[in-house]
Design a protein around this motif. Structure first.
Motif, PDB file in Angstrom:
ATOM      1  N   MET A   1       0.836  -1.179   0.000  1.00  8.60           N
ATOM      2  CA  MET A   1       0.000   0.000   0.000  1.00  8.60           C
ATOM      3  C   MET A   1       0.885   1.247   0.000  1.00  8.60           C
ATOM      4  SD  MET A   1      -3.455   0.319   1.326  1.00  8.60           S
ATOM      5  CE  MET A   1      -4.414   1.687   1.694  1.00  8.60           C
ATOM      6  N   LEU A   2       0.541   2.201  -0.861  1.00  7.15           N
ATOM      7  CA  LEU A   2       1.316   3.432  -0.955  1.00  7.15           C
ATOM      8  C   LEU A   2       1.003   4.363   0.207  1.00  7.15           C
ATOM      9  CD1 LEU A   2       1.110   4.403  -4.732  1.00  7.15           C
ATOM     10  CD2 LEU A   2       3.096   3.624  -3.493  1.00  7.15           C
ATOM     11  N   THR A   3       2.051   5.057   0.601  1.00  2.00           N
ATOM     12  CA  THR A   3       1.856   6.076   1.633  1.00  2.00           C
ATOM     13  C   THR A   3       1.250   7.308   0.989  1.00  2.00           C
ATOM     14  OG1 THR A   3       4.024   7.043   1.285  1.00  2.00           O
ATOM     15  CG2 THR A   3       3.884   5.222   2.879  1.00  2.00           C
ATOM     16  N   HIS A   4       0.847   8.246   1.808  1.00  3.07           N
ATOM     17  CA  HIS A   4       0.297   9.510   1.297  1.00  3.07           C
ATOM     18  C   HIS A   4       1.348  10.221   0.439  1.00  3.07           C
ATOM     19  CE1 HIS A   4      -2.064  13.110   1.047  1.00  3.07           C
ATOM     20  NE2 HIS A   4      -1.053  13.826   1.533  1.00  3.07           N
ATOM     21  N   ARG A   5       2.599  10.214   0.902  1.00  4.48           N
ATOM     22  CA  ARG A   5       3.689  10.857   0.154  1.00  4.48           C
ATOM     23  C   ARG A   5       3.915  10.140  -1.181  1.00  4.48           C
ATOM     24  NH1 ARG A   5       9.765  10.492   0.580  1.00  4.48           N
ATOM     25  NH2 ARG A   5      10.465  12.471  -0.243  1.00  4.48           N
ATOM     26  N   GLY A   6       3.868   8.797  -1.185  1.00  4.27           N
ATOM     27  CA  GLY A   6       4.037   8.020  -2.401  1.00  4.27           C
ATOM     28  C   GLY A   6       2.949   8.310  -3.422  1.00  4.27           C
ATOM     29  N   ARG A   7       1.695   8.399  -2.955  1.00  5.31           N
ATOM     30  CA  ARG A   7       0.594   8.735  -3.865  1.00  5.31           C
ATOM     31  C   ARG A   7       0.756  10.138  -4.440  1.00  5.31           C
ATOM     32  NH1 ARG A   7      -3.642   7.401   0.039  1.00  5.31           N
ATOM     33  NH2 ARG A   7      -2.786   5.407   0.558  1.00  5.31           N
TER      34      ARG A   7
END
Length: 141
Positions: A1-7
């Motif tokens: 699952m992507l983090t908020h920063r990754g998204r």
């Protein structure tokens, strides 16, 4: 699952790619591909437009005339077409093509002449009715 920063990073990269595609599509040229059009395939011709061709003809020591294809001397047609103006002004450049042909075809007869020709097929009702050929450059041993 992507983090908020990754998204956020993925969304930013996607938006940047879309902006580049938009600008390239509207104002781009072939040199900005894939963010611009590849104009080689971007147009169409009418069904009876003249059809240009490029021909390579060689003469052997035995007097035989050969119709050659660019792959026989190690080049793709577009590579030769891109150098046509140089070859027209300096036909001695054809000597390199002859040397490549002889290196790639060691069992073939030696070439004494090599010509690059431009031909044009004229069509009527989708059928060739005329063919005109012009020698663009010629080299002789």
């Amino acid at each position: 699952m992507l983090t908020h920063r990754g998204r956020a990073i993925r969304s930013l990269v996607t938006a940047a790619a879309l902006v580049l595609l938009l600008f390239g599509t509207i104002w781009g040229e072939d040199d900005v591909f894939p963010f611009g059009p590849f104009k080689m395939y971007a147009g169409t011709a009418r069904i009876d437009d003249p059809v240009p061709t490029m021909q390579f003809e060689a003469e052997t020591e035995n007097g035989e005339v050969l119709d050659l294809r660019s792959l026989q001397f190690g080049l793709r047609p577009a590579e030769v077409e891109g150098q046509l103006e140089r070859v027209r002004t300096d036909p001695s450049l054809l000597e390199d093509m002859v040397a490549a042909y002889e290196r790639l075809n060691p069992d073939a007869d030696r070439l004494v002449a090599f010509r690059v020709m431009h031909g044009t097929y004229h069509l009527e009702n989708e059928r060739p009715v005329d063919y005109v050929e012009e020698v663009l450059a010629e080299w002789r041993r």
